[in-house]
Design an enzyme around this catalytic site. Structure first.
Site, mmCIF file in Angstrom:
data_model
loop_
_atom_site.group_PDB
_atom_site.id
_atom_site.type_symbol
_atom_site.label_atom_id
_atom_site.label_comp_id
_atom_site.label_asym_id
_atom_site.label_seq_id
_atom_site.Cartn_x
_atom_site.Cartn_y
_atom_site.Cartn_z
ATOM 1 N N HIS A 122 41.848 57.025 62.561
ATOM 2 C CA HIS A 122 40.717 55.622 61.852
ATOM 3 C C HIS A 122 41.282 54.569 60.791
ATOM 4 O O HIS A 122 42.573 55.518 59.828
ATOM 5 C CB HIS A 122 39.575 56.463 61.269
ATOM 6 C CG HIS A 122 38.653 55.631 59.876
ATOM 7 N ND1 HIS A 122 39.166 55.182 59.095
ATOM 8 C CD2 HIS A 122 36.954 55.764 60.262
ATOM 9 C CE1 HIS A 122 37.565 54.598 58.595
ATOM 10 N NE2 HIS A 122 36.774 54.603 59.425
ATOM 11 N N ASP A 200 43.318 64.996 59.984
ATOM 12 C CA ASP A 200 41.383 63.674 59.165
ATOM 13 C C ASP A 200 40.342 64.123 59.931
ATOM 14 O O ASP A 200 40.294 64.642 61.287
ATOM 15 C CB ASP A 200 41.888 62.722 59.782
ATOM 16 C CG ASP A 200 40.816 62.152 59.455
ATOM 17 O OD1 ASP A 200 39.379 62.496 59.564
ATOM 18 O OD2 ASP A 200 40.851 60.605 59.749
ATOM 19 N N GLN A 203 34.850 64.233 61.545
ATOM 20 C CA GLN A 203 34.156 64.397 62.791
ATOM 21 C C GLN A 203 34.565 65.343 63.731
ATOM 22 O O GLN A 203 33.660 65.564 64.214
ATOM 23 C CB GLN A 203 34.401 62.359 63.897
ATOM 24 C CG GLN A 203 35.029 61.252 63.352
ATOM 25 C CD GLN A 203 33.173 60.941 63.574
ATOM 26 O OE1 GLN A 203 32.553 61.961 63.750
ATOM 27 N NE2 GLN A 203 33.315 60.117 62.358
ATOM 28 N N LYS A 226 28.742 63.373 56.809
ATOM 29 C CA LYS A 226 29.106 63.927 58.111
ATOM 30 C C LYS A 226 28.938 64.729 58.400
ATOM 31 O O LYS A 226 28.198 64.829 59.833
ATOM 32 C CB LYS A 226 30.384 63.102 59.033
ATOM 33 C CG LYS A 226 30.670 61.365 58.672
ATOM 34 C CD LYS A 226 32.236 61.233 59.241
ATOM 35 C CE LYS A 226 32.833 60.001 58.266
ATOM 36 N NZ LYS A 226 31.684 58.475 59.439
ATOM 37 N N CYS A 378 36.484 51.074 63.012
ATOM 38 C CA CYS A 378 37.655 50.767 62.298
ATOM 39 C C CYS A 378 38.635 51.709 62.757
ATOM 40 O O CYS A 378 39.633 52.324 61.688
ATOM 41 C CB CYS A 378 37.214 52.047 60.612
ATOM 42 S SG CYS A 378 35.531 51.026 59.639
HETATM 43 N N1 7TS Z 1 38.182 59.400 59.974
HETATM 44 C C1 7TS Z 1 37.636 59.327 60.953
HETATM 45 C C2 7TS Z 1 38.114 59.880 61.497
HETATM 46 C C3 7TS Z 1 35.834 58.574 60.435
HETATM 47 O O1 7TS Z 1 35.073 58.188 61.412
HETATM 48 C C4 7TS Z 1 35.861 58.059 58.967
HETATM 49 C C5 7TS Z 1 34.577 57.312 58.908
HETATM 50 C C6 7TS Z 1 36.578 58.434 58.105
HETATM 51 C C7 7TS Z 1 37.087 59.129 58.116
HETATM 52 C C8 7TS Z 1 36.382 58.181 57.021
HETATM 53 O O2 7TS Z 1 35.122 58.064 56.526
HETATM 54 P P1 7TS Z 1 34.430 58.246 55.098
HETATM 55 O O3 7TS Z 1 33.756 59.407 55.009
HETATM 56 O O4 7TS Z 1 35.358 58.571 54.059
HETATM 57 O O5 7TS Z 1 34.447 56.431 55.393
HETATM 58 N N2 7TS Z 1 33.677 57.327 60.222
HETATM 59 C C9 7TS Z 1 32.715 56.545 60.781
HETATM 60 C C10 7TS Z 1 32.492 55.724 61.938
HETATM 61 O O6 7TS Z 1 33.118 56.347 62.889
HETATM 62 N N3 7TS Z 1 31.378 55.007 61.335
HETATM 63 O O7 7TS Z 1 31.760 54.618 60.123
HETATM 64 C C11 7TS Z 1 31.700 55.653 59.960
#
Ligand code: 7TS
Length: 420
Positions: A122, A200, A203, A226, A378
């Site tokens: 990401h 990371d 997910q 999430k 992303c």
């Molecule tokens: N890493 C992964 C694997 C992610 O899926 C996401 C967000 C992030 C980092 C960033 O997370 P945040 O909470 O700091 O924003 N992914 C997604 C997505 O797949 N659709 O919307 C956000």
């Protein structure tokens, strides 16, 4: 308890799932973007704002003590969720992005150091490293992936041989492909090469019970939103010795021991990395989400880790069944290609259609009340690698049903007819 029958009884815990979208019952399949919140989390937030709101770690008064206790209890829950050795290793952040930025900014990098990042990362596990590398002349190198969406193992092994690799950044579960990466083995190789590994887990944490000690991750990040908790809160796990050796990411109140104009000394972990008034409600909401999740495995045992283990065994089994069913149904649709066919996958099904652009798929499904995400998710380097501009992505949670997947498949089928 979760059931393989429709609908899982947990649906009643999520009021939003009984709402409508565009005149149809909502089918929420955008759980990788953010999950919905159970009543238990909503009530904990309401209770906090209504009856417990005060700043933490400051006041001697009753409310401040209540808020501080709840805040500290939530850190212990997060520790158990990750199986960290100590709460000193559990830093509250704004989310995964914030956690990775903290590590990338605070880790000591030098000119010529190499940072290995997989092609499926990401942007939040790419850009912070580029920013940090750019300051000192370190180098970011991509780890290639196969057409199926797995790490090219030999290439990873070769990249580690340079002797200059300082850190490996790797997504545990890919948000675009669903690939579950072999973290434990990757960590072992990284450590053998003298490198650190940052995982990371944005997910992964919603789908499987994390054990940072078993994985031997040096850093592990997750996002509360999430994981059925609020937005604006996340956790960064870091090994205590590493966090102790790192300078603070940001300065301010609460992260200091003694301040003079000449020199400041810092507070112990985890406070050193938590300047300013934290997201107290978010922390408490995340704690409530952990408690809620722990209730899904059946009768409470009195041991949070065991309860989470039982719950995640159910969650994994059920979501795996959903993913298998969805994969089977969608792959029968003429012109549909599934993006990401790794052997180990979790909760995410991305696809393209020969007949229609992903954006059209998303828009038409939305008219049917079905929420999926479309775009590059992303992950622009990944899209470039796959040779597609974008995909449509359905991502599952334990409250989704087999019937919802039937509706998704019917919807996609109707799009292929529409565009035929
Ligand atoms: N890493 C992964 C694997 C992610 O899926 C996401 C967000 C992030 C980092 C960033 O997370 P945040 O909470 O700091 O924003 N992914 C997604 C997505 O797949 N659709 O919307 C956000």
């Amino acid at each position: 308890m979760l059931y393989t029958t429709n609908p899982p009884t947990t649906r009643a815990d999520f009021p939003i799932l009984s709402t409508e979208a565009n005149g149809h019952p909502l089918i929420y399949l955008d759980n990788a973007a953010t999950t919905q919140k159970p009543v238990a989390v909503l009530q904990a937030l309401d209770r906090y704002w209504t009856t417990q709101n005060a700043n933490v770690h400051r006041g001697v008064h009753h409310l401040s003590q209540v808020a501080t206790r709840l805040y500290d209890e939530a850190r212990e829950k997060a520790r158990v969720l990750l199986n960290a050795k100590s709460t000193a290793e559990v830093i509250f952040t704004k989310g995964t992005t914030d956690g990775i930025n903290l590590v990338a900014a605070s880790l000591s990098l030098s000119e010529g150091d190499e940072i290995l990042l997989s092609t499926m990362e990401h942007h939040s596990n790419i850009v912070p490293w580029q920013l940090a590398a750019g300051k000192v002349g370190a180098v970011v190198r991509p780890i290639p992936i196969t057409d199926e969406g797995e790490i090219v193992w030999d290439a990873y092994v070769d990249l580690l041989k340079s002797g200059r690799v300082k850190v490996v950044g790797i997504v545990h579960v890919s948000n675009s492909l669903g690939t579950v990466n072999p973290i434990k083995e990757m960590a072992r190789l990284a450590h053998e090469a003298g490198a650190l590994i940052l995982v990371d887990g944005a997910q992964a944490a919603p789908h499987t019970l994390i054990d940072v000690q078993d994985l031997d991750a040096d850093f592990y990040t997750l996002s509360g939103h999430k994981l059925y908790g609020p937005t604006g809160i996340g956790v960064l796990y870091g090994k205590e010795s590493l966090l102790n050796a790192m300078p603070p990411y940001q300065g301010g109140g609460d992260m200091i021991r003694v301040v003079t104009f000449e020199r400041t000394t810092y507070a112990d972990l985890p406070a050193k990395f938590e300047p300013g008034t934290p997201n107290i409600a978010g922390v408490i909401g995340l704690g409530a989400a952990v408690d809620y999740l722990s209730s899904l495995g059946g009768k409470p045992s009195g041991n949070l880790r065991n309860d989470l283990g039982a719950a995640f065994a159910e969650i994994e089994r059920y979501e795996h069944a959903l993913l298998g069913y969805a994969t089977e149904k969608l792959s029968k649709i003429d012109g549909l290609t599934i993006t990401g066919t790794a052997r180990e996958k979790a909760g995410i099904l991305a696809f393209t259609l020969r007949q229609a652009h992903p954006h059209d798929i998303g828009t038409i499904l939305d008219q049917l009340g079905i929420a999926v995400r479309t775009g590059h998710h992303c992950c622009q380097p990944l899209m470039r690698r796959l040779g597609v501009p974008a995909t449509a992505r359905a991502s599952f949670a334990f409250y989704n049903t087999f019937e919802e997947i039937d509706r998704l498949a019917d919807g996609v089928e109707s799009i292929t007819e529409m565009f035929a």
